[in-house]
Scaffold this motif. Structure first.
Motif, PDB file in Angstrom:
ATOM      1  N   THR A 431       0.840  -1.192   0.000  1.00 54.81           N
ATOM      2  CA  THR A 431       0.000   0.000   0.000  1.00 54.81           C
ATOM      3  C   THR A 431       0.872   1.238   0.000  1.00 54.81           C
ATOM      4  O   THR A 431       1.786   1.358   0.814  1.00 54.81           O
ATOM      5  N   LEU A 432       0.575   2.153  -0.923  1.00 57.13           N
ATOM      6  CA  LEU A 432       1.372   3.370  -1.056  1.00 57.13           C
ATOM      7  C   LEU A 432       0.433   4.564  -1.161  1.00 57.13           C
ATOM      8  O   LEU A 432      -0.338   4.675  -2.130  1.00 57.13           O
ATOM      9  N   LEU A 433       0.470   5.407  -0.170  1.00 61.78           N
ATOM     10  CA  LEU A 433      -0.394   6.596  -0.121  1.00 61.78           C
ATOM     11  C   LEU A 433      -1.862   6.238  -0.325  1.00 61.78           C
ATOM     12  O   LEU A 433      -2.607   6.894  -1.061  1.00 61.78           O
ATOM     13  N   GLY A 434      -2.264   5.150   0.326  1.00 66.64           N
ATOM     14  CA  GLY A 434      -3.664   4.744   0.287  1.00 66.64           C
ATOM     15  C   GLY A 434      -4.061   3.926  -0.909  1.00 66.64           C
ATOM     16  O   GLY A 434      -5.245   3.612  -1.072  1.00 66.64           O
ATOM     17  N   ASN A 435      -3.145   3.551  -1.795  1.00 64.07           N
ATOM     18  CA  ASN A 435      -3.459   2.767  -2.985  1.00 64.07           C
ATOM     19  C   ASN A 435      -2.698   1.453  -2.960  1.00 64.07           C
ATOM     20  O   ASN A 435      -1.520   1.418  -2.576  1.00 64.07           O
ATOM     21  N   GLN A 436      -3.366   0.393  -3.390  1.00 59.66           N
ATOM     22  CA  GLN A 436      -2.739  -0.930  -3.431  1.00 59.66           C
ATOM     23  C   GLN A 436      -1.936  -1.067  -4.723  1.00 59.66           C
ATOM     24  O   GLN A 436      -2.469  -0.868  -5.817  1.00 59.66           O
ATOM     25  N   ILE A 437      -0.666  -1.403  -4.585  1.00 63.25           N
ATOM     26  CA  ILE A 437       0.225  -1.544  -5.734  1.00 63.25           C
ATOM     27  C   ILE A 437       0.589  -3.016  -5.904  1.00 63.25           C
ATOM     28  O   ILE A 437       1.194  -3.628  -5.023  1.00 63.25           O
ATOM     29  N   PHE A 438       0.198  -3.583  -7.032  1.00 67.14           N
ATOM     30  CA  PHE A 438       0.583  -4.939  -7.413  1.00 67.14           C
ATOM     31  C   PHE A 438       0.449  -5.033  -8.928  1.00 67.14           C
ATOM     32  O   PHE A 438      -0.222  -4.218  -9.564  1.00 67.14           O
ATOM     33  N   PHE A 439       1.108  -6.030  -9.499  1.00 65.83           N
ATOM     34  CA  PHE A 439       1.110  -6.196 -10.958  1.00 65.83           C
ATOM     35  C   PHE A 439       0.237  -7.390 -11.320  1.00 65.83           C
ATOM     36  O   PHE A 439       0.369  -8.473 -10.733  1.00 65.83           O
ATOM     37  N   ASP A 440      -0.670  -7.170 -12.291  1.00 66.79           N
ATOM     38  CA  ASP A 440      -1.512  -8.273 -12.741  1.00 66.79           C
ATOM     39  C   ASP A 440      -0.733  -9.156 -13.704  1.00 66.79           C
ATOM     40  O   ASP A 440       0.468  -8.969 -13.921  1.00 66.79           O
TER      41      ASP A 440
END
Length: 840
Positions: A431-440
């Motif tokens: 989670t970065l600044l309230g957003n979920q970061i992952f790669f599909d």
């Protein structure tokens, strides 16, 4: 070591760090692991014109891209923030090497530099599994064409590459680009967001303008494919914008091309214009738009220029219409606005051994000053694409955290091979600044897209978001109000044809399905918009519709009903016929051995009376809605019974005439007729022929009841047995008429017979009535249609059988009941002797 000793060491270390001068360049930062950065600080939109000379192009000679420098600062900001927070990579210093790629002109040389080792050598090896390049990962470039060029190199070494702005769908091919990932949704999502935006505002007539490069061609192709699959939106015309020279001076040919495009924009009825182009290629175009005073247009910007501050600085564009755009979600980055305009102090070259002479295009004298002049609009617009750069750097840092086995205090510094780091990047989820970061699975981060509007109100956000598109759900959400550049703030209309009214079908006009004329659906048809807007569908047989209907209603079913006056009259006649026939049957049964009964036919009388009794009892099959059973009864049972009766009358007439006039002349024939039961064989033969006619008629037509529209009132559906009922009636009636004529002929031949055997007038009466009624029924059916035909058919049937019952058997019953003296053998013998004496 005690607590005070540790505090003293920490203080000395901090003073040493503060005493060291800062780096002297925005492009270099020494560190344990270096990140490569590729950004477009300048742009030569003419393309790779430098290939005709053997030197690297000088990017600073081209126009500067403010957003490019803004994105570069985001990478620097992320690296310095990670280094300042020891929890992610404690004890590890991230560094960077950033190169200006001039949009397209300078891609290969920086990649070779990143792939080389510290001594700038790039060995030719059989296996690169243990090869360590200059950088551990590359962030960028910004456009798809450059990204594909770079990815072709980096994928050979499985060196991780994370682009922050390239949206081409070609990059989703992981077999071709296994090391390429990105922190933005693919181009298909941007196109889908545009299409859903146009569907929401009911714009189906658009103009598409594209740049003469890979970006314009790829995105226009994606849009065309999407519109072909949906069919809801049509392109009035599509034009290619001329690409200006680096100095932005247009040639006469390019000026003529622009004016031709503007002329078509003025003439078309399409008010929505989608523009796929880099921002530097649009300055001359919009200056021409201002000169032509083009207004009342909705401009939809692709992500390449949707938040460009330089174009937004042309404030006169507010008079040309409404500007909308597709861009990355807005994510505030605390401290970045101040960092963006922070300068650097001179210091010795970085300790990593890198110098400005080793690479090129790592200087931008005017970047800081120009960016500072746009700092206000950049701050108000929110951090959009910069967040994609920011999250890309953090994705590499999290992968390093996992690969180096970091804990809260330190990391195991070791050699990082690119392919191993790539494996860890694919696994990151944070989670970065309230957003979920992952790669599909395609290597994309499914972040939200914002639909923004350009505003020139200084007190508000210049790029104000009014809707959002979520790639996971593939739908537009949170659609707010838009300030339209139209009278009364009404939504602009961009349709080739206005929407048809309910119950009107569309008839295409020209080649575009969005251009049509509206035609009313005729009565008996309706328009099912969910199935087909271009054709009115007929209502089901039991339904009907008025003009311009969108649905059908059930019609009133017309059939013979019990409560109707004609039905009551016919039923009374049928009951009368049934009772009279039953009475005749009883009388004939009780006086079976009398001469009167035997002269009427004897046993054959019961063969006639039984069908008559059954027919009167089966009259109810004509009443109520027809079924398969009632239709068979109407078409087969009644006509067979009538044929049996007529055959019996005909054969009885023949037999009486034969006995009195021809028996003496042809005694052998008479004996043969009697011996082989000629009358019954004749009746059976006629019945079989009639049954064959009925069967053939049923095989050639349907037995099932059908509905026919009342010609006088389409709201009424007449239920009948089959459409060729008239033809069947003619076939059936023709044989009955033939038998009637035979019976009448023999009866006429016997007009001189004794009174008790002279049945000519009774047979003539019944046969004449049968003939007349059948002809009348056929004539009536040829003129009228509907329930009246059923009533007439039933009435004629009942009257025909009444004529046989009362006309043939009635006089004989009268003689039996009221003239018993005439029902004796002596009286019959005297009558026969008198006839014989007259003949002699």
């Amino acid at each position: 070591m005690g607590l005070w000793a540790r505090m003293l060491c920490s203080l000395l270390f901090l003073l040493q760090v503060l005493a060291e001068p800062a780096e002297n360049s925005n492009f270099h930062l020494a560190g344990d692991y270096l990140l490569g950065g590729l950004f477009s600080l300048h742009a030569n939109v003419k393309g790779t014109v430098h290939l005709n000379i053997l030197q690297v192009p000088k990017c600073k000679e081209y126009d500067m891209k403010v957003l490019g420098y803004n994105l570069m600062q985001a990478m620097r900001f992320a690296v310095e923030e990670i280094n300042a927070h020891s929890s992610l990579l404690p004890g590890v210093l991230l560094g960077y090497e950033i190169v200006d790629i001039c949009y397209l002109s300078n891609n290969v040389q920086p990649v070779l530099y990143f792939l080389a080792q510290k001594d700038y050598s790039l060995p030719i090896l059989k296996d690169y599994s243990h090869y360590v390049p200059h950088v551990v990962a590359v962030i960028g470039p910004d456009n798809s064409e450059s990204t594909i060029t770079v990815a072709n190199f980096l994928s050979l070494f499985l060196l991780p590459q994370i682009t922050y702005s390239a949206i081409s769908d070609q990059l989703r091919d992981k077999q071709r680009f296994p090391a390429m990932l990105r922190t933005v949704p693919s181009g298909s999502h941007h196109i889908e967001a545009m299409v859903q935006l146009m569907i929401h505002f009911r714009w189906n007539w658009i103009v598409v303008l594209v740049s003469n490069d890979e970006y314009g061609r790829d995105n226009s192709q994606l849009l065309n494919q999407r519109l072909l699959s949906g069919g809801d939106i049509c392109i009035a015309f599509q034009e290619v914008l001329p690409t200006p020279a680096p100095n932005q001076i247009m040639t006469p040919t390019e000026q003529a091309q622009l004016e031709a495009i503007l002329r078509k924009l003025q003439q078309t009825t399409a008010r929505v214009v989608i523009v796929f182009s880099p921002e530097l290629a649009l300055r001359n175009f919009f200056l021409t738009v201002l000169r032509w005073n083009l207004t009342n247009t909705v401009w939809i910007a692709s992500e390449s220029w949707s938040i460009d501050p330089v174009l937004h600085n042309l404030t006169e564009l507010r008079h040309t219409g409404t500007f909308l755009g597709i861009t990355i979600q807005r994510v505030p980055m605390p401290g970045f606005s101040e960092f963006r305009v922070r300068g650097t102090r001179d210091s010795p070259p970085p300790s990593s051994g890198t110098s400005q002479q080793t690479t090129c295009n790592q200087e931008c004298d005017a970047c800081l000053n120009i960016t500072a002049s746009f700092n206000n609009i950049l701050t108000l617009s929110g951090e959009r694409v910069v967040y994609s750069v920011y999250s890309a750097v953090y994705a590499v840092a999290h992968a390093l955290h996992s690969l180096l086995g970091c804990n809260q205090t330190n990391c195991a510094k070791k050699v990082v091979y690119p392919w191993r780091l790539l494996q860890e990047i694919w696994k990151v989820n944070f989670t970065l600044l309230g957003n979920q970061i992952f790669f599909d699975e395609q290597g994309d981060v499914p972040v939200r897209l914002d639909i923004i509007q350009w505003r020139w109100d200084l007190s508000q956000n210049p790029f104000q978001s009014f809707a959002s598109y979520h790639p996971m759900q593939r739908e537009l959400k949170h659609i707010g109000n838009v300030s339209w550049h139209t009278p009364d703030n009404t939504i602009p209309v961009s349709m080739c044809s206005k929407n048809c009214r309910p119950g009107q079908m569309k008839r295409p006009v020209g080649l575009h399905p969005c251009c049509f004329e509206c035609l009313d659906c005729m009565p008996g048809t309706f328009l099912n918009q969910s199935a087909d807007e271009f054709d009115c569908q007929p209502c089901p047989s039991a339904s009907w519709s008025h003009k311009n209907a969108i649905s059908c209603f059930k019609r009133h079913l017309a059939f013979l009903e019990w409560q109707e006056v004609p039905t009551i009259i016919v039923v009374i006649l049928a009951v009368l016929g049934f009772l009279s026939t039953l009475t005749i049957l009883v009388i004939f049964w009780r006086h079976y051995q009398t001469p009167m009964v035997r002269s009427a036919g004897g046993p054959m009388c019961f063969l006639m009376l039984t069908p008559l009794l059954l027919v009167f009892g089966m009259v109810p099959v004509y009443v109520g809605p027809p079924t398969v059973f009632t239709c068979i009864c109407r078409q087969a049972f009644f006509t067979l019974c009538f044929t049996i009766c007529i055959s019996c009358i005909a054969v009885r007439s023949f037999q009486i005439v034969y006995i009195f006039k021809m028996a003496r002349r042809l005694p052998r024939a008479y004996g043969f007729w009697v011996r082989y039961h000629g009358p019954y064989v004749f009746v059976a033969l006629m019945t079989a022929i009639k049954a064959a006619i009925i069967a053939g008629n049923m095989l050639t037509t349907t037995i099932n009841p059908i509905g026919r529209t009342d010609p006088e009132d389409p709201n009424i559906l007449i239920l009948s047995c089959h459409p060729n009922y008239r033809n069947g009636l003619l076939f059936n009636t023709s044989m009955d008429l033939l038998l009637s004529m035979v019976g009448f002929s023999f009866a006429y031949m016997g007009k001189e017979l004794p009174t008790n055997y002279n049945e000519a007038k009774f047979i003539t009466l019944s046969m004449t009535f049968s003939f007349t009624s059948s002809i009348s029924l056929c004539t009536f059916m040829s003129v009228h249609d509907g329930v009246l035909v059923t009533i007439m058919d039933l009435l004629v049937t009942v009257l025909n059988f009444l004529a046989i019952s009362l006309g043939y058997f009635g006089p004989k019953c009268y003689m039996i009941l009221f003239c018993p003296e005439r029902n004796t053998p002596a009286y019959f013998n005297s009558m026969i002797q008198g006839y014989t004496m007259r003949k002699d």
